[in-house]
Design an enzyme around this catalytic site. Structure first.
Site, PDB file in Angstrom:
ATOM      1  N   SER A  96      45.643  51.832 181.892  1.00  0.00           N
ATOM      2  CA  SER A  96      46.362  51.514 180.586  1.00  0.00           C
ATOM      3  C   SER A  96      46.217  52.732 179.496  1.00  0.00           C
ATOM      4  CB  SER A  96      45.480  50.249 179.873  1.00  0.00           C
ATOM      5  OG  SER A  96      44.121  50.517 179.871  1.00  0.00           O
ATOM      6  N   HIS A 127      52.689  52.265 174.333  1.00  0.00           N
ATOM      7  CA  HIS A 127      51.476  51.616 175.185  1.00  0.00           C
ATOM      8  C   HIS A 127      52.015  51.082 176.481  1.00  0.00           C
ATOM      9  CE1 HIS A 127      50.001  47.566 176.883  1.00  0.00           C
ATOM     10  NE2 HIS A 127      49.091  48.265 176.634  1.00  0.00           N
TER      11      HIS A 127
END
EC number: 1.3.3.3
Length: 233
Positions: free
Chosen positions: A174, A188
């Site tokens: 992530s 993101h």
């Protein structure tokens, strides 16, 4: 000592794992949020899971997989677990290298952690850079035990399915990237692999597994050419 929390979101076609760290001694939880209308008592199902505390490491191990996985050929270089771990660690290296190349000076700071029962992760943070105000790129490999109620809620399974606690494996990468320039969007992404073993009281039952992930950007100022470029690459 840092603890690990994970949040799982479900939709009719997806089952998503997000992982975070918090410096508290509170229990670890999985929280399920259902996007569709369901009865209020089941809208936010919070369940304790068996996840061990993290231990800081001075260097990166070759793998975060359990040695005992080798008995089931899960830790071999050809297993999905091993291949996915290698893929996300390679992705982390490449993303960090690309960001540092743009920065021309500032470097990522790295923290490596593990758990006695297997699993671990690598967290990398860069802040106050020339281009990026803050950038984080992380990978994690997690082992735990999911309560049967949580599994049934996430998979919309009937009450007769998957009895007993469900051992699980999860691995993912992530990242959140915040640029210094307010006209540039925040980026993101997260990609993960989730696998459940047979319930403890039903040995030999089929293993369940799935992949998930996505990438998004969040602009403070919307420029149509940025949106078109994002959706074209």
């Amino acid at each position: 000592m840092a603890s690990h929390s994970s949040t799982l979101f479900t939709s009719p076609s997806s089952f998503i794992l997000f992982s975070s760290h918090r410096l508290k001694s509170s229990p670890n939880y999985f929280t399920y949020h259902f996007p569709r209308s369901v009865k209020r008592p089941h809208f936010d199902l919070r369940c304790s899971v068996s996840i061990e505390k993290e231990v800081p490491e001075t260097e990166r191990p070759f793998t975060f997989l359990r040695v005992s996985d080798g008995d089931q050929t899960q830790s071999s270089s050809y297993s999905v677990r091993a291949r996915f771990e290698k893929m996300i660690r390679t992705a982390q290296d490449k993303v960090c290298e690309a960001i540092e190349a743009v920065e021309e000076g500032p470097k990522f700071k790295e923290d490596v952690w593990s758990r006695p029962g297997g699993g671990g992760g690598i967290s990398r943070i860069l802040q106050d850079g020339n281009v990026w105000e803050k950038a984080g790129v992380n990978v994690s490999v997690i082992y735990g035990v999911m309560p049967p109620e949580a599994y049934r809620a996430a998979k919309a399974a009937t009450s007769e399915q998957k009895p007993g606690p469900i051992p699980f494996f999860a691995a993912g990468t992530s990242s959140v990237l915040h640029p210094q320039n307010p006209f540039a969007p925040t980026l993101h992404f997260n990609y993960r692999y989730f696998e459940t073993d047979a319930p403890k009281d039903v040995p030999g039952a089929p293993r369940q597994w799935w992949f998930g992930g996505g990438t998004d950007f969040t602009p403070a100022y919307i420029f149509e050419e940025d949106v078109k470029h994002f959706h074209s690459v």
